[in-house]
Design an enzyme around this catalytic site. Structure first.
Site, PDB file in Angstrom:
ATOM      1  N   LYS A 203       2.522  -2.208   6.349  1.00 52.02           N
ATOM      2  CA  LYS A 203       2.697  -2.224   4.901  1.00 52.02           C
ATOM      3  C   LYS A 203       4.061  -1.658   4.499  1.00 52.02           C
ATOM      4  CE  LYS A 203      -1.050  -4.178   3.386  1.00 52.02           C
ATOM      5  NZ  LYS A 203      -1.005  -5.465   2.671  1.00 52.02           N
TER       6      LYS A 203
ATOM      7  N   SER B 269       0.837  -1.202   0.000  1.00 48.54           N
ATOM      8  CA  SER B 269       0.000   0.000   0.000  1.00 48.54           C
ATOM      9  C   SER B 269       0.866   1.245   0.000  1.00 48.54           C
ATOM     10  CB  SER B 269      -0.904   0.015   1.232  1.00 48.54           C
ATOM     11  OG  SER B 269      -1.624   1.230   1.306  1.00 48.54           O
TER      12      SER B 269
END
Length: 227
Positions: free
Chosen positions: A155, A128
């Site tokens: 992430k 992400s």
């Protein structure tokens, strides 16, 4: 014949990625914690199911052993399983990192012997831009105002693991992807996102790179993202 494994693939982006890879002729293994849901998804798609919980070492080992016994190799591994926590406390943090980052290590380490048998091995991490330091410190980016500390941090770790694996495994392509804001169960509380099949396209593009494709990148549908 291309053998692909997708973790957390019984719904959302993973499910649509599986659908598109099946359409391309891949033998797709849907990894899912829940046996009933995973089997149902596999039947709908014409895929194969393997029980796989990325937070459980035994489950991961058994899943890859099953694929090895049936196929002898693995060509594509897609790290899709993930959680989007909104609470901020110790147990939630441990679960977030265990699923979004440590789980990648479990699955990758178990899969490496099978990936090395492939002529064109590809590993894709569904990461992400919320884990991009560049994005979250840029006032012009939507991530700047996204208050998801554990999701962003885990992430960021997922992208770093991807880059480090790309460096340590030069014969295997490792790339991370920002699939775009997608309407899934994880984002339901926010009421935002595009259909999962559109986001899955970028995952599929990286999963089907040729032997001369890039490695060690974080990309979205427009190309590389600083991170």
């Amino acid at each position: 014949m291309t053998i692909s494994l997708i973790t957390g693939a019984n719904k959302g982006i993973g499910f649509e990625t599986a659908r598109q890879l099946v359409d391309l002729g891949h033998v797709v293994y849907i990894g899912a914690r829940d046996t009933e849901r995973g089997q149902e998804a596999a039947e709908v798609l014409g895929a194969r199911f393997v029980q796989l919980d990325v937070t459980d070492d035994s489950s991961v080992r058994d899943a890859l052993a099953t694929i090895e016994a049936r196929e002898g190799q693995l060509d594509v591994l897609i790290h899709n399983a993930g959680v989007l926590p909104t609470d901020l406390d110790g147990p939630t943090a441990l679960h977030a990192f265990d699923t979004n980052a440590v789980g990648m290590v479990r699955v990758t380490e178990a899969a490496l012997p099978l990936l090395r048998k492939s002529d064109n091995p590809n590993v894709v991490t569904v990461s992400s831009s919320a884990g991009s330091f560049w994005a979250v410190t840029n006032p012009e980016r939507p991530e700047f105002n996204l208050p998801l500390a554990l999701y962003s941090a885990s992430k960021a770790a997922a992208t770093m693991l991807t880059v480090q694996y790309a460096k340590s495994q030069p014969g295997i392509k490792f790339n991370a992807v920002e699939p775009g804001t997608t309407a899934t169960d994880m984002t339901a509380a926010f009421g935002v996102g595009r259909p999962a099949d559109k986001s899955a396209r970028i995952v599929v593009r990286l999963a089907t790179l040729g032997a001369d494709g890039p490695t060690g990148t974080l990309q979205d549908e427009n190309g590389n993202i600083p991170w």
